[in-house]
Design a protein around this motif. Structure first.
Motif, PDB file in Angstrom:
ATOM      1  N   GLY A 224      36.789  29.348  46.900  1.00  0.00           N
ATOM      2  CA  GLY A 224      35.430  28.889  46.650  1.00  0.00           C
ATOM      3  C   GLY A 224      34.365  29.730  47.321  1.00  0.00           C
ATOM      4  N   ASP A 225      34.734  30.891  47.843  1.00  0.00           N
ATOM      5  CA  ASP A 225      33.787  31.776  48.529  1.00  0.00           C
ATOM      6  C   ASP A 225      33.219  32.758  47.509  1.00  0.00           C
ATOM      7  OD1 ASP A 225      32.391  33.498  50.131  1.00  0.00           O
ATOM      8  OD2 ASP A 225      34.115  34.192  51.293  1.00  0.00           O
ATOM      9  N   GLY A 226      32.182  32.344  46.801  1.00  0.00           N
ATOM     10  CA  GLY A 226      31.620  33.186  45.761  1.00  0.00           C
ATOM     11  C   GLY A 226      31.047  34.481  46.286  1.00  0.00           C
ATOM     12  N   ALA A 227      30.348  34.433  47.444  1.00  0.00           N
ATOM     13  CA  ALA A 227      29.752  35.642  47.995  1.00  0.00           C
ATOM     14  C   ALA A 227      30.826  36.649  48.407  1.00  0.00           C
ATOM     15  CB  ALA A 227      28.878  35.281  49.192  1.00  0.00           C
ATOM     16  N   GLY A 228      31.884  36.151  49.049  1.00  0.00           N
ATOM     17  CA  GLY A 228      32.968  37.045  49.454  1.00  0.00           C
ATOM     18  C   GLY A 228      33.683  37.648  48.261  1.00  0.00           C
ATOM     19  N   ALA A 229      33.891  36.856  47.211  1.00  0.00           N
ATOM     20  CA  ALA A 229      34.551  37.361  46.011  1.00  0.00           C
ATOM     21  C   ALA A 229      33.704  38.440  45.348  1.00  0.00           C
ATOM     22  CB  ALA A 229      34.805  36.212  45.039  1.00  0.00           C
ATOM     23  N   GLN A 230      32.386  38.208  45.271  1.00  0.00           N
ATOM     24  CA  GLN A 230      31.516  39.188  44.630  1.00  0.00           C
ATOM     25  C   GLN A 230      31.458  40.477  45.430  1.00  0.00           C
ATOM     26  OE1 GLN A 230      29.959  38.779  41.549  1.00  0.00           O
ATOM     27  NE2 GLN A 230      29.715  40.988  41.850  1.00  0.00           N
ATOM     28  N   LEU A 231      31.437  40.354  46.780  1.00  0.00           N
ATOM     29  CA  LEU A 231      31.421  41.548  47.611  1.00  0.00           C
ATOM     30  C   LEU A 231      32.690  42.371  47.408  1.00  0.00           C
ATOM     31  CD1 LEU A 231      30.239  43.320  49.838  1.00  0.00           C
ATOM     32  CD2 LEU A 231      31.284  41.769  51.530  1.00  0.00           C
ATOM     33  N   ALA A 232      33.851  41.708  47.401  1.00  0.00           N
ATOM     34  CA  ALA A 232      35.112  42.422  47.183  1.00  0.00           C
ATOM     35  C   ALA A 232      35.131  43.094  45.815  1.00  0.00           C
ATOM     36  CB  ALA A 232      36.286  41.460  47.324  1.00  0.00           C
ATOM     37  N   LEU A 233      34.584  42.408  44.789  1.00  0.00           N
ATOM     38  CA  LEU A 233      34.548  42.984  43.451  1.00  0.00           C
ATOM     39  C   LEU A 233      33.633  44.204  43.403  1.00  0.00           C
ATOM     40  CD1 LEU A 233      35.429  42.775  40.496  1.00  0.00           C
ATOM     41  CD2 LEU A 233      33.511  41.213  40.112  1.00  0.00           C
ATOM     42  N   ASP A 234      32.474  44.126  44.065  1.00  0.00           N
ATOM     43  CA  ASP A 234      31.553  45.263  44.085  1.00  0.00           C
ATOM     44  C   ASP A 234      32.187  46.470  44.776  1.00  0.00           C
ATOM     45  OD1 ASP A 234      29.645  43.777  42.784  1.00  0.00           O
ATOM     46  OD2 ASP A 234      28.583  43.190  44.621  1.00  0.00           O
ATOM     47  N   LEU A 235      32.891  46.209  45.879  1.00  0.00           N
ATOM     48  CA  LEU A 235      33.555  47.310  46.579  1.00  0.00           C
ATOM     49  C   LEU A 235      34.682  47.899  45.732  1.00  0.00           C
ATOM     50  CD1 LEU A 235      33.739  45.773  50.172  1.00  0.00           C
ATOM     51  CD2 LEU A 235      32.267  47.663  49.415  1.00  0.00           C
ATOM     52  N   ALA A 236      35.400  47.048  44.996  1.00  0.00           N
ATOM     53  CA  ALA A 236      36.471  47.546  44.136  1.00  0.00           C
ATOM     54  C   ALA A 236      35.907  48.429  43.025  1.00  0.00           C
ATOM     55  CB  ALA A 236      37.240  46.370  43.530  1.00  0.00           C
ATOM     56  N   ARG A 237      34.745  48.048  42.483  1.00  0.00           N
ATOM     57  CA  ARG A 237      34.122  48.852  41.420  1.00  0.00           C
ATOM     58  C   ARG A 237      33.773  50.253  41.925  1.00  0.00           C
ATOM     59  NH1 ARG A 237      30.497  44.276  40.247  1.00  0.00           N
ATOM     60  NH2 ARG A 237      31.284  43.084  38.458  1.00  0.00           N
ATOM     61  N   GLU A 238      33.478  50.378  43.217  1.00  0.00           N
ATOM     62  CA  GLU A 238      33.153  51.693  43.774  1.00  0.00           C
ATOM     63  C   GLU A 238      34.377  52.604  43.825  1.00  0.00           C
ATOM     64  OE1 GLU A 238      31.400  51.142  47.567  1.00  0.00           O
ATOM     65  OE2 GLU A 238      29.670  49.988  46.830  1.00  0.00           O
ATOM     66  N   GLN A 239      35.567  51.989  43.829  1.00  0.00           N
ATOM     67  CA  GLN A 239      36.802  52.776  43.915  1.00  0.00           C
ATOM     68  C   GLN A 239      37.341  53.168  42.542  1.00  0.00           C
ATOM     69  OE1 GLN A 239      37.757  53.709  46.960  1.00  0.00           O
ATOM     70  NE2 GLN A 239      36.005  52.516  47.731  1.00  0.00           N
ATOM     71  N   ALA A 240      37.186  52.283  41.562  1.00  0.00           N
ATOM     72  CA  ALA A 240      37.744  52.536  40.232  1.00  0.00           C
ATOM     73  C   ALA A 240      37.148  51.527  39.258  1.00  0.00           C
ATOM     74  CB  ALA A 240      39.273  52.416  40.258  1.00  0.00           C
ATOM     75  N   PRO A 241      37.170  51.829  37.958  1.00  0.00           N
ATOM     76  CA  PRO A 241      36.683  50.862  36.964  1.00  0.00           C
ATOM     77  C   PRO A 241      37.530  49.582  36.992  1.00  0.00           C
ATOM     78  CG  PRO A 241      36.896  53.060  36.004  1.00  0.00           C
ATOM     79  CD  PRO A 241      37.566  53.111  37.340  1.00  0.00           C
ATOM     80  N   ILE A 242      36.879  48.444  36.825  1.00  0.00           N
ATOM     81  CA  ILE A 242      37.551  47.146  36.798  1.00  0.00           C
ATOM     82  C   ILE A 242      37.430  46.583  35.383  1.00  0.00           C
ATOM     83  CG2 ILE A 242      37.662  44.839  37.809  1.00  0.00           C
ATOM     84  CD1 ILE A 242      38.273  47.097  39.767  1.00  0.00           C
ATOM     85  N   SER A 243      38.528  46.106  34.839  1.00  0.00           N
ATOM     86  CA  SER A 243      38.509  45.612  33.454  1.00  0.00           C
ATOM     87  C   SER A 243      37.654  44.359  33.334  1.00  0.00           C
ATOM     88  CB  SER A 243      39.932  45.319  32.983  1.00  0.00           C
ATOM     89  OG  SER A 243      40.446  44.183  33.657  1.00  0.00           O
ATOM     90  N   GLN A 244      37.065  44.190  32.159  1.00  0.00           N
ATOM     91  CA  GLN A 244      36.262  42.992  31.909  1.00  0.00           C
ATOM     92  C   GLN A 244      37.130  41.737  31.970  1.00  0.00           C
ATOM     93  OE1 GLN A 244      34.146  43.425  28.228  1.00  0.00           O
ATOM     94  NE2 GLN A 244      32.716  44.962  29.057  1.00  0.00           N
ATOM     95  N   GLY A 245      38.383  41.868  31.538  1.00  0.00           N
ATOM     96  CA  GLY A 245      39.279  40.710  31.585  1.00  0.00           C
ATOM     97  C   GLY A 245      39.494  40.222  32.997  1.00  0.00           C
ATOM     98  N   PHE A 246      39.683  41.150  33.923  1.00  0.00           N
ATOM     99  CA  PHE A 246      39.875  40.753  35.315  1.00  0.00           C
ATOM    100  C   PHE A 246      38.610  40.085  35.860  1.00  0.00           C
ATOM    101  CE2 PHE A 246      39.657  41.443  39.881  1.00  0.00           C
ATOM    102  CZ  PHE A 246      40.906  41.000  40.288  1.00  0.00           C
ATOM    103  N   GLU A 247      37.438  40.633  35.534  1.00  0.00           N
ATOM    104  CA  GLU A 247      36.190  40.041  36.019  1.00  0.00           C
ATOM    105  C   GLU A 247      36.000  38.627  35.459  1.00  0.00           C
ATOM    106  OE1 GLU A 247      32.672  42.320  36.018  1.00  0.00           O
ATOM    107  OE2 GLU A 247      33.659  44.225  36.470  1.00  0.00           O
ATOM    108  N   ARG A 248      36.425  38.423  34.216  1.00  0.00           N
ATOM    109  CA  ARG A 248      36.321  37.079  33.635  1.00  0.00           C
ATOM    110  C   ARG A 248      37.262  36.105  34.342  1.00  0.00           C
ATOM    111  NH1 ARG A 248      37.672  38.423  27.750  1.00  0.00           N
ATOM    112  NH2 ARG A 248      37.934  36.174  27.592  1.00  0.00           N
ATOM    113  N   LEU A 249      38.445  36.560  34.682  1.00  0.00           N
ATOM    114  CA  LEU A 249      39.386  35.692  35.387  1.00  0.00           C
ATOM    115  C   LEU A 249      38.841  35.316  36.761  1.00  0.00           C
ATOM    116  CD1 LEU A 249      42.731  37.515  34.487  1.00  0.00           C
ATOM    117  CD2 LEU A 249      42.051  35.236  33.726  1.00  0.00           C
ATOM    118  N   LEU A 250      38.258  36.287  37.444  1.00  0.00           N
ATOM    119  CA  LEU A 250      37.696  35.995  38.761  1.00  0.00           C
ATOM    120  C   LEU A 250      36.527  35.016  38.631  1.00  0.00           C
ATOM    121  CD1 LEU A 250      37.246  38.478  41.647  1.00  0.00           C
ATOM    122  CD2 LEU A 250      35.348  36.994  41.066  1.00  0.00           C
TER     123      LEU A 250
END
Length: 567
Positions: A224-250
């Motif tokens: 339930g930590d939305g801010a932490g999840a978004q931060l991790a996702l933003d950092l992951a995007r800096e390393q490599a492209p993230i699929s839209q499917g994965f972002e929808r699941l998150l």
């Protein structure tokens, strides 16, 4: 049950067996005008009294080969002892084996180059077991460890990947090994392992790994930590492209959007982890050739029984799903008395499995086992289905059966890896049907088990004329030579010439390069069914395994090759 009480029903049972096996191989049973057809063979004559206990008897205690002649008969009276050739020492498995010798010792570069020639997972049951021996080691060299970790993912070796994740130096693992360990955490039966692995505390290069960041994002979202999840996702995007499917699941884990099965990537364990956390129903596309590491997850996912059975069957064949799990799913399948025309193959096999459980007597039960295994042969599931029926096979091994059905049970026992039950039924047939053609056709298996008499000429008489018969003789001669067993004079002219790989493997054995020799055997078997491997290559593979002190595996490979060729 005694032989005299079973023989009057022999023609009926034999013809019934032919009918069931033909129907199973065809893939469907016709539905007659009178209504749904039963998968259970009709019992036109009672083969004898039913056992008082309808469950399977426990597996018998180990019996030495020389004592098999004293196994009890159907009425409990011991048969007189029958002389039996002693089993060679190479077939004796020490119950307390010595400490494992490292297979991956030596120079790293040749080992990595050799591993690149190996197909994982292999097409042979024995090849997969030998691969597991190699992958069980954690070499110190980082490049070799990375190669082993990647192969563990390809093999679906979840436990091996979890061992990597539990290492004290987990954060210092090479990137390929770290990513592989994360896949193992995501594919674990225990979903909590991923979020309790301390991934959010990793620093340096490990903490910046894109898969680590994606995993942290999922765990934060589930908490339930939305801010932490978004931060991790933003950092992951800096390393490599993230699929839209994965972002929808998150986003779905955070309750911010909806995700369907089309968002799930079956090749990505983190994606499947999220789908399992969301209890998403999965569709057919996700079950279409999933990687081995995903099979365990897909067996327990929210999906139709057909798809879950498909995943479980392949998982048992690859050794990543327990046979008991497949048996439980089969029990949910259509009853053997129902209409089966048009059913998918996995549901037909489920119905045949239920026919084994619900069979009315030993002969009919053994007949149903043979039909089930025949139904899975074209899909390379024969060995997996035999292992699922292992207890039933052991329970029937000392029963008096018609020769055609008994011969099928011997093969089923060998497919299940149960040599004791195979020998028990062979002894039974030798007492009651030694002159039958079905018994003569089993001579190669008796020879490979070290329990044959001089019956090669009788077996040769059962072979088809021409090239097919010559190939069968050449294969058996090569396998017997590989096991260093006596080769009948009738077979010696058929012994194939040496394989082209022999010189290299012989040199590796002479130099003590055990790991390279074992990898060489796996490369020699290749990505092909054993029935397509030349006889010379099979004989050489068996010989090398024997000289690597893998006598049990050498015998198992020889038997598997003989079964694949339908000797």
């Amino acid at each position: 049950m005694t032989a005299s009480r079973n023989r009057p029903a022999l023609p009926v049972l034999f013809l019934t067996s032919i009918a069931v096996l033909s129907a199973a191989a065809a893939g469907a049973l016709a539905q007659g005008a009178g209504g749904p057809q039963s998968l259970l063979p009709p019992v036109l004559r009672d083969p004898g009294p039913m056992p008082s206990d309808l469950g399977f008897a426990p597996a018998p205690a180990p019996v030495q080969p020389a004592e098999l002649g004293r196994l009890p008969s159907g009425d409990g009276t011991p048969y007189p002892a029958i002389p039996l050739a002693p089993v060679p020492e190479s077939f004796t498995v020490d119950p307390t084996p010595p400490a494992a010798t490292p297979w991956l010792a030596g120079e790293t570069a040749p080992l990595i180059a050799a591993l690149d020639r190996v197909t994982v997972p292999g097409r042979s049951t024995v090849a997969r077991a030998l691969t597991a021996r190699l992958l069980a080691e954690d070499p110190a060299d980082p490049d070799l460890l990375s190669r082993i970790a990647v192969l563990r993912v390809a093999a679906g070796d979840g436990p091996g990947l979890l061992r990597l994740a539990s290492r004290p130096d987990f954060a210092a693992l090479p990137p390929p090994a770290l990513a592989a360990a994360l896949r193992g955490l995501a594919a674990s039966d225990d979903r909590g392992q991923l979020c309790h692995a301390g991934l959010d505390r990793l620093g340096g290069a490990a903490g910046a790994n894109v898969d680590v960041l994606r995993a942290v994002g999922l765990c934060r979202a589930q908490a339930g930590d939305g801010a932490g999840a978004q931060l991790a996702l933003d950092l992951a995007r800096e390393q490599a492209p993230i699929s839209q499917g994965f972002e929808r699941l998150l986003g779905a884990l955070l309750g911010q959007e909806r995700a369907g099965p089309d968002a799930v990537d079956p090749a990505d364990p983190l994606s499947l982890w999220a789908a399992r956390a969301l209890a998403l129903p999965l569709d057919a596309a996700i079950y279409d050739h999933p990687p081995p590491l995903a099979l365990g997850l897909l067996v327990g996912a929210t999906a139709s029984l057909e798809y879950r059975i498909d995943a479980a069957e392949r998982g048992v064949a690859l050794g990543v799903v327990a046979p008991a799990q497949l048996a439980d799913l089969y029990a949910e399948g259509p009853p053997p008395t129902g209409a089966v025309a048009g059913l998918p193959p996995s549901l037909r096999r489920a119905s045949l499995s239920r026919a084994v459980v619900e069979a009315s007597g030993p002969a009919v039960r053994a007949q149903a086992i043979n039909a089930l295994i025949a139904a899975g042969r074209d899909a390379e599931l024969a060995s997996a289905l035999a292992r699922v029926q292992g207890r039933a096979i052991a329970d029937l091994s000392s029963q008096s059966l018609p020769p055609a059905i008994g011969g099928g049970l011997v093969r089923a026992a060998l497919l299940a890896g149960d040599r004791l039950s195979a020998l028990a039924q062979l002894r039974q047939m030798g007492r009651e049907a030694a002159d039958s053609r079905d018994y003569a056709r089993l001579w190669p298996y008796r020879a490979l088990l070290g329990a044959a008499d001089g019956g090669a000429p009788v077996w040769i008489d059962t072979l088809p004329r021409g090239d097919a018969g010559q190939r069968a003789m050449a294969l058996l001669a090569a396998l017997l030579e590989g096991l260093h067993l006596p080769t009948d004079a009738e077979l010696l002219p058929s012994l194939p010439p040496a394989s082209a790989e022999q010189t290299r493997l012989e040199a590796q054995l002479a130099q003590g390069q055990r790991g390279l020799a074992l990898i060489g055997v796996l490369a020699l078997l290749g990505d092909r069914p054993l029935a397509e491997v030349p006889a010379a290559d099979l004989g050489l593979s068996v010989s090398v395994l024997r000289r690597l002190d893998l006598g049990a595996e050498a015998t198992a490979l020889a038997l598997e090759a003989a079964l694949a060729a339908d000797l």
